[in-house]
Scaffold this motif. Structure first.
Motif, mmCIF file in Angstrom:
data_model
loop_
_atom_site.group_PDB
_atom_site.id
_atom_site.type_symbol
_atom_site.label_atom_id
_atom_site.label_comp_id
_atom_site.label_asym_id
_atom_site.label_seq_id
_atom_site.Cartn_x
_atom_site.Cartn_y
_atom_site.Cartn_z
ATOM 1 N N GLN A 76 9.594 -35.316 -11.839
ATOM 2 C CA GLN A 76 8.960 -36.222 -12.706
ATOM 3 C C GLN A 76 9.417 -36.521 -13.943
ATOM 4 O OE1 GLN A 76 4.721 -34.797 -12.436
ATOM 5 N NE2 GLN A 76 4.480 -35.844 -10.620
ATOM 6 N N VAL A 77 9.859 -35.383 -14.642
ATOM 7 C CA VAL A 77 10.211 -35.677 -16.115
ATOM 8 C C VAL A 77 11.678 -35.725 -16.157
ATOM 9 C CG1 VAL A 77 11.201 -33.882 -18.042
ATOM 10 C CG2 VAL A 77 8.836 -33.512 -16.810
ATOM 11 N N ALA A 78 12.400 -35.501 -15.126
ATOM 12 C CA ALA A 78 13.898 -36.221 -15.040
ATOM 13 C C ALA A 78 13.730 -37.651 -15.077
ATOM 14 C CB ALA A 78 14.455 -35.551 -13.885
ATOM 15 N N TRP A 79 12.826 -38.173 -14.103
ATOM 16 C CA TRP A 79 12.519 -39.594 -13.609
ATOM 17 C C TRP A 79 12.226 -40.422 -15.042
ATOM 18 C CZ3 TRP A 79 8.442 -42.978 -13.781
ATOM 19 C CH2 TRP A 79 8.698 -44.271 -13.287
ATOM 20 N N LEU A 83 17.909 -41.380 -19.332
ATOM 21 C CA LEU A 83 19.320 -41.190 -18.601
ATOM 22 C C LEU A 83 18.778 -40.759 -17.176
ATOM 23 C CD1 LEU A 83 20.955 -38.825 -21.041
ATOM 24 C CD2 LEU A 83 21.412 -41.004 -20.771
ATOM 25 N N GLY A 84 17.446 -40.726 -16.695
ATOM 26 C CA GLY A 84 17.056 -40.541 -15.348
ATOM 27 C C GLY A 84 17.690 -39.395 -14.824
ATOM 28 N N ARG A 85 17.839 -38.355 -15.453
ATOM 29 C CA ARG A 85 18.480 -36.801 -14.813
ATOM 30 C C ARG A 85 17.839 -35.883 -15.778
ATOM 31 N NH1 ARG A 85 22.616 -35.292 -17.645
ATOM 32 N NH2 ARG A 85 23.856 -36.742 -18.905
ATOM 33 N N TRP A 86 18.050 -34.681 -15.227
ATOM 34 C CA TRP A 86 17.704 -33.457 -15.866
ATOM 35 C C TRP A 86 18.938 -33.105 -16.542
ATOM 36 C CZ3 TRP A 86 13.307 -31.512 -17.344
ATOM 37 C CH2 TRP A 86 13.094 -29.945 -17.392
ATOM 38 N N ARG A 87 18.834 -32.418 -17.813
ATOM 39 C CA ARG A 87 19.910 -32.006 -18.618
ATOM 40 C C ARG A 87 20.486 -30.878 -18.017
ATOM 41 N NH1 ARG A 87 19.261 -26.951 -19.607
ATOM 42 N NH2 ARG A 87 17.311 -26.411 -20.238
ATOM 43 N N GLY A 88 21.770 -30.586 -18.145
ATOM 44 C CA GLY A 88 22.664 -29.221 -17.827
ATOM 45 C C GLY A 88 22.823 -28.452 -19.122
ATOM 46 N N PRO A 89 23.062 -27.186 -18.754
ATOM 47 C CA PRO A 89 23.110 -26.121 -19.635
ATOM 48 C C PRO A 89 24.152 -26.444 -20.844
ATOM 49 C CG PRO A 89 23.719 -25.290 -17.721
ATOM 50 C CD PRO A 89 23.265 -26.711 -17.309
ATOM 51 N N GLU A 90 25.229 -27.209 -20.492
ATOM 52 C CA GLU A 90 26.264 -27.615 -21.340
ATOM 53 C C GLU A 90 25.722 -28.577 -22.230
ATOM 54 O OE1 GLU A 90 26.209 -30.582 -17.938
ATOM 55 O OE2 GLU A 90 26.497 -28.166 -18.098
ATOM 56 N N ALA A 113 15.474 -33.631 -30.753
ATOM 57 C CA ALA A 113 14.989 -33.694 -29.516
ATOM 58 C C ALA A 113 16.118 -33.958 -28.788
ATOM 59 C CB ALA A 113 13.990 -35.068 -29.383
ATOM 60 N N VAL A 114 16.522 -32.881 -27.956
ATOM 61 C CA VAL A 114 17.643 -33.074 -27.064
ATOM 62 C C VAL A 114 16.940 -33.109 -25.491
ATOM 63 C CG1 VAL A 114 19.622 -31.704 -26.106
ATOM 64 C CG2 VAL A 114 18.812 -31.552 -28.486
ATOM 65 N N ASP A 115 16.529 -34.323 -25.236
ATOM 66 C CA ASP A 115 15.499 -34.568 -24.146
ATOM 67 C C ASP A 115 15.929 -35.936 -23.406
ATOM 68 O OD1 ASP A 115 14.805 -36.629 -25.560
ATOM 69 O OD2 ASP A 115 12.670 -36.073 -25.852
ATOM 70 N N GLY A 116 17.179 -36.278 -23.572
ATOM 71 C CA GLY A 116 17.784 -37.233 -22.607
ATOM 72 C C GLY A 116 16.913 -38.717 -22.823
ATOM 73 N N GLY A 117 15.944 -38.706 -23.774
ATOM 74 C CA GLY A 117 15.328 -39.810 -24.205
ATOM 75 C C GLY A 117 13.762 -39.769 -23.493
ATOM 76 N N TYR A 118 13.231 -38.756 -23.064
ATOM 77 C CA TYR A 118 12.097 -38.263 -22.548
ATOM 78 C C TYR A 118 10.717 -38.699 -23.610
ATOM 79 C CZ TYR A 118 7.970 -36.041 -20.711
ATOM 80 O OH TYR A 118 6.722 -36.171 -20.043
ATOM 81 N N THR A 119 11.208 -38.407 -25.110
ATOM 82 C CA THR A 119 10.049 -38.517 -25.916
ATOM 83 C C THR A 119 10.269 -40.067 -26.339
ATOM 84 O OG1 THR A 119 11.725 -37.839 -27.608
ATOM 85 C CG2 THR A 119 9.855 -36.323 -26.855
#
Length: 122
Positions: A76-79, A83-90, A113-119
């Motif tokens: 759900q969070v990734a969606w 970016l529509g995806r979960w982040r990778g460790p890199e 916020a390193v969250d792919g645009g979640y916030t």
């Protein structure tokens, strides 16, 4: 993790059980952290700090996370990210190294916020 679990927090027994069941891994992570701090020259040997933390929570059926519930929540969070995806460790390494470096010496009181645009959805 708080945003991933919907602001749920474990109680003392959950933490105690986790520490009991994962003692070797926790000690290994702590040792690696100490080695990282030493390699970055963060220990001067002149100061010691002790953190006393107190945790309290209730774990009922509606508020706990099984492996299935956690996987569904991660999906759900990734969606919800831009970016529509979960982040990778890199993708977290760069911001962490920046904040730990001298280049961030003038950065204070900021949330990175390193969250792919979640916030951005709030």
């Amino acid at each position: 993790m708080m945003w991933l679990t919907g602001r749920l927090a474990p109680d003392f027994k959950t933490i105690a059980n986790f520490r009991r069941d994962n003692g070797t891994a926790i000690r290994s992570v702590c040792a690696q952290f100490v080695m990282l701090c030493r390699s970055m020259g963060l220990f001067g040997g002149a100061m010691v700090a002790v953190d006393g933390s107190k945790f309290k929570a209730v774990n009922n059926r509606d508020r706990n996370f099984t492996a299935h519930k956690a996987a569904k929540r991660i999906e759900q969070v990734a969606w919800r990210t831009s970016l529509g995806r979960w982040r990778g460790p890199e993708e977290i390494v760069g911001p962490v190294l920046f904040l730990a470096s001298d280049a961030a010496s003038y950065v204070t009181g900021q949330v990175l916020a390193v969250d792919g645009g979640y916030t951005a959805h709030f």
